[in-house]
Design a protein around this motif. Structure first.
Motif, PDB file in Angstrom:
ATOM      1  N   ARG A   1       0.830  -1.205   0.000  1.00  0.00           N
ATOM      2  CA  ARG A   1       0.000   0.000   0.000  1.00  0.00           C
ATOM      3  C   ARG A   1       0.866   1.258   0.000  1.00  0.00           C
ATOM      4  O   ARG A   1       1.975   1.263   0.547  1.00  0.00           O
ATOM      5  CB  ARG A   1      -0.920   0.001   1.220  1.00  0.00           C
ATOM      6  CG  ARG A   1      -1.920  -1.151   1.226  1.00  0.00           C
ATOM      7  CD  ARG A   1      -2.624  -1.270   2.568  1.00  0.00           C
ATOM      8  NE  ARG A   1      -3.444  -0.106   2.847  1.00  0.00           N
ATOM      9  CZ  ARG A   1      -4.742   0.000   2.529  1.00  0.00           C
ATOM     10  NH1 ARG A   1      -5.346  -1.002   1.903  1.00  0.00           N
ATOM     11  NH2 ARG A   1      -5.426   1.074   2.828  1.00  0.00           N
ATOM     12  N   ASP A   2       0.341   2.321  -0.579  1.00  0.00           N
ATOM     13  CA  ASP A   2       1.091   3.581  -0.647  1.00  0.00           C
ATOM     14  C   ASP A   2       1.463   4.087   0.734  1.00  0.00           C
ATOM     15  O   ASP A   2       2.567   4.603   0.949  1.00  0.00           O
ATOM     16  CB  ASP A   2       0.276   4.643  -1.388  1.00  0.00           C
ATOM     17  CG  ASP A   2       0.176   4.380  -2.880  1.00  0.00           C
ATOM     18  OD1 ASP A   2       0.978   3.566  -3.402  1.00  0.00           O
ATOM     19  OD2 ASP A   2      -0.707   4.988  -3.531  1.00  0.00           O
ATOM     20  N   GLU A   3       0.542   3.943   1.689  1.00  0.00           N
ATOM     21  CA  GLU A   3       0.833   4.429   3.036  1.00  0.00           C
ATOM     22  C   GLU A   3       1.938   3.614   3.711  1.00  0.00           C
ATOM     23  O   GLU A   3       2.704   4.139   4.530  1.00  0.00           O
ATOM     24  CB  GLU A   3      -0.424   4.461   3.906  1.00  0.00           C
ATOM     25  CG  GLU A   3      -1.231   3.186   3.908  1.00  0.00           C
ATOM     26  CD  GLU A   3      -2.361   3.193   2.893  1.00  0.00           C
ATOM     27  OE1 GLU A   3      -3.471   2.737   3.258  1.00  0.00           O
ATOM     28  OE2 GLU A   3      -2.146   3.644   1.746  1.00  0.00           O
ATOM     29  N   THR A   4       2.042   2.335   3.350  1.00  0.00           N
ATOM     30  CA  THR A   4       3.135   1.508   3.873  1.00  0.00           C
ATOM     31  C   THR A   4       4.467   1.996   3.318  1.00  0.00           C
ATOM     32  O   THR A   4       5.465   2.081   4.047  1.00  0.00           O
ATOM     33  CB  THR A   4       2.913   0.031   3.515  1.00  0.00           C
ATOM     34  OG1 THR A   4       1.680  -0.414   4.084  1.00  0.00           O
ATOM     35  CG2 THR A   4       4.045  -0.842   4.035  1.00  0.00           C
ATOM     36  N   ARG A   5       4.494   2.344   2.062  1.00  0.00           N
ATOM     37  CA  ARG A   5       5.728   2.825   1.431  1.00  0.00           C
ATOM     38  C   ARG A   5       6.231   4.112   2.082  1.00  0.00           C
ATOM     39  O   ARG A   5       7.443   4.349   2.137  1.00  0.00           O
ATOM     40  CB  ARG A   5       5.498   3.074  -0.060  1.00  0.00           C
ATOM     41  CG  ARG A   5       5.194   1.822  -0.846  1.00  0.00           C
ATOM     42  CD  ARG A   5       5.242   2.083  -2.346  1.00  0.00           C
ATOM     43  NE  ARG A   5       4.863   0.896  -3.091  1.00  0.00           N
ATOM     44  CZ  ARG A   5       5.653  -0.145  -3.302  1.00  0.00           C
ATOM     45  NH1 ARG A   5       6.887  -0.126  -2.848  1.00  0.00           N
ATOM     46  NH2 ARG A   5       5.233  -1.201  -3.986  1.00  0.00           N
ATOM     47  N   ALA A   6       5.303   4.942   2.539  1.00  0.00           N
ATOM     48  CA  ALA A   6       5.677   6.252   3.076  1.00  0.00           C
ATOM     49  C   ALA A   6       5.798   6.271   4.600  1.00  0.00           C
ATOM     50  O   ALA A   6       6.147   7.317   5.164  1.00  0.00           O
ATOM     51  CB  ALA A   6       4.656   7.296   2.629  1.00  0.00           C
ATOM     52  N   ASP A   7       5.540   5.159   5.254  1.00  0.00           N
ATOM     53  CA  ASP A   7       5.454   5.126   6.722  1.00  0.00           C
ATOM     54  C   ASP A   7       6.850   4.995   7.337  1.00  0.00           C
ATOM     55  O   ASP A   7       7.500   3.949   7.226  1.00  0.00           O
ATOM     56  CB  ASP A   7       4.571   3.949   7.141  1.00  0.00           C
ATOM     57  CG  ASP A   7       4.179   3.992   8.609  1.00  0.00           C
ATOM     58  OD1 ASP A   7       4.982   4.498   9.430  1.00  0.00           O
ATOM     59  OD2 ASP A   7       3.075   3.507   8.936  1.00  0.00           O
ATOM     60  N   ASP A   8       7.296   6.036   8.007  1.00  0.00           N
ATOM     61  CA  ASP A   8       8.623   6.009   8.627  1.00  0.00           C
ATOM     62  C   ASP A   8       8.693   4.997   9.773  1.00  0.00           C
ATOM     63  O   ASP A   8       9.776   4.460  10.056  1.00  0.00           O
ATOM     64  CB  ASP A   8       8.995   7.401   9.153  1.00  0.00           C
ATOM     65  CG  ASP A   8       9.277   8.392   8.035  1.00  0.00           C
ATOM     66  OD1 ASP A   8       9.550   7.952   6.903  1.00  0.00           O
ATOM     67  OD2 ASP A   8       9.212   9.615   8.297  1.00  0.00           O
ATOM     68  N   GLN A   9       7.571   4.747  10.431  1.00  0.00           N
ATOM     69  CA  GLN A   9       7.572   3.756  11.517  1.00  0.00           C
ATOM     70  C   GLN A   9       7.770   2.348  10.960  1.00  0.00           C
ATOM     71  O   GLN A   9       8.460   1.529  11.576  1.00  0.00           O
ATOM     72  CB  GLN A   9       6.280   3.844  12.320  1.00  0.00           C
ATOM     73  CG  GLN A   9       6.167   5.120  13.154  1.00  0.00           C
ATOM     74  CD  GLN A   9       4.921   5.134  14.017  1.00  0.00           C
ATOM     75  OE1 GLN A   9       3.895   4.528  13.688  1.00  0.00           O
ATOM     76  NE2 GLN A   9       5.008   5.824  15.142  1.00  0.00           N
ATOM     77  N   VAL A  10       7.171   2.066   9.812  1.00  0.00           N
ATOM     78  CA  VAL A  10       7.394   0.773   9.160  1.00  0.00           C
ATOM     79  C   VAL A  10       8.860   0.635   8.782  1.00  0.00           C
ATOM     80  O   VAL A  10       9.487  -0.408   9.018  1.00  0.00           O
ATOM     81  CB  VAL A  10       6.488   0.621   7.915  1.00  0.00           C
ATOM     82  CG1 VAL A  10       6.923  -0.579   7.064  1.00  0.00           C
ATOM     83  CG2 VAL A  10       5.033   0.464   8.336  1.00  0.00           C
TER      84      VAL A  10
ATOM     85  N   LYS B   1      10.888   0.012  11.894  1.00  0.00           N
ATOM     86  CA  LYS B   1      10.651  -1.324  12.430  1.00  0.00           C
ATOM     87  C   LYS B   1      11.420  -2.370  11.629  1.00  0.00           C
ATOM     88  O   LYS B   1      12.099  -3.240  12.197  1.00  0.00           O
ATOM     89  CB  LYS B   1       9.152  -1.631  12.384  1.00  0.00           C
ATOM     90  CG  LYS B   1       8.760  -3.036  12.818  1.00  0.00           C
ATOM     91  CD  LYS B   1       8.760  -3.179  14.317  1.00  0.00           C
ATOM     92  CE  LYS B   1       8.183  -4.528  14.725  1.00  0.00           C
ATOM     93  NZ  LYS B   1       8.145  -4.688  16.188  1.00  0.00           N
TER      94      LYS B   1
ATOM     95  N   ALA C   1       5.788  -4.952   3.966  1.00  0.00           N
ATOM     96  CA  ALA C   1       6.636  -3.978   4.661  1.00  0.00           C
ATOM     97  C   ALA C   1       8.092  -4.057   4.213  1.00  0.00           C
ATOM     98  O   ALA C   1       8.759  -3.026   4.040  1.00  0.00           O
ATOM     99  CB  ALA C   1       6.547  -4.198   6.174  1.00  0.00           C
TER     100      ALA C   1
END
Length: 303
Positions: free
Chosen positions: A207-216, A219, A256
């Motif tokens: 997902r686009d939000e996964t690509r941009a998620d600094d927490q992911v 982790k 992720a």
């Protein structure tokens, strides 16, 4: 080198028109040229079981009509010709970027997946492919419009893996390989596909939000030094796949490791001015050593 695309369209058609009790043997028949992919298994493997493990369509009658329709869709999309041409183009791109690179003869299988598998259809959105054993690429798909649009990119993603782990490249030892290597390999393969096919190169179940998620990203960075293949599903594919494969989830969304890998590899490529094609044999440790500080990460890179 040669690219040998198995005529699985005819093979699957034989399965789908046969009596139910004969279908497993016919699946073994069109998978047979891929047996060398399991040369390291004493006594070999049952290729009908391999088909199932790769999310291949079920040979019972539960969804056989749906699978027939899926096969008609793949044939109408000229899928086999497109995959073969994409691989040839990918080989040309790699050979141009890395003159003298070892590119093995390839045996390639394109097969329909199981439309009754919720995980396959919904979670990983109709794609399960493997190119990590030199000389063999297996691609299992459900022919949604997204998958059909990405066929070429899917093929060259697996090609990048295949050449990376062929003689002269990175040595894959399932006992010592790190999460970092797998994450970097997925990032390199996605960006190589993007170098050839633009945004279609990026794995579509992320997902686009996964690509941009600094927490992911942070982790995944914390798990890069984990050794051995047992935990790969959780760190690379995410919690849903970890649960499916019977390993412990670690709190990550689907894809992720792909998302983190693409960001790490992009940081490395931007810093060095090179390409994913040229970097096919670059070690994960070299890539991470340069990429991680640029992304504000301090976790230890794998050795």
């Amino acid at each position: 080198m040669t690219i040998s695309l198995i005529d699985s369209a005819s093979g699957m058609r034989r399965v789908l028109t046969a009596d139910e009790q004969d279908r497993a043997d016919l699946i073994r028949e069109f998978w047979a040229p891929m047996a060398g992919m399991y040369h390291f298994v004493p006594g070999g493997v049952d290729m009908a079981t391999v088909h199932q493990q790769n999310f291949g369509f079920r040979p019972d009658s539960a969804a056989i009509e749906q699978v027939r329709e899926g096969l008609d869709t793949l044939v109408a999309a000229d899928a086999w010709t497109r995959v073969e041409k994409a691989l040839a183009d990918g080989v040309t791109a790699l050979a141009s970027a890395r003159p003298g690179v070892t590119i093995p003869d390839l045996t390639v299988l394109l097969v329909l997946g199981d439309p009754t598998s919720k995980h396959f259809v919904d979670e990983v959105q109709g794609i399960s492919a493997f190119g990590g054993i030199s000389g063999y690429i297996a691609i299992t798909v459900w022919p949604s419009s997204c998958v059909l649009d990405r066929l070429e990119a899917i093929a060259v993603h697996e090609l990048h893996h295949n050449v990376r782990y062929s003689p002269g490249g990175v040595v894959w030892d399932p006992r010592t390989v790190t999460v970092g290597e797998q994450v970097v390999a997925e990032g390199l393969a996605d960006i190589f596909a993007a170098e050839l096919y633009g945004d279609a190169g990026y794995t579509h179940f992320v997902r686009d939000e996964t690509r941009a998620d600094d927490q992911v990203l942070a982790k995944v960075a914390g798990g890069l030094g984990i050794t051995g293949m047992a935990d790969f599903a959780a760190w690379v594919l995410g919690d849903s796949s970890a649960r499916l494969f019977g390993t412990e989830p670690v709190g990550l969304p689907t894809g992720a490791g792909y998302a983190a890998g693409a960001r790490l590899v992009r940081a490395y490529l931007d810093a060095t001015g090179t390409t994913a094609a040229h970097s096919i044999h670059t070690s994960a440790s070299d890539i991470l050593r340069i990429a991680m500080p640029r992304l504000g990460l301090t976790a230890d890179a794998p050795h």
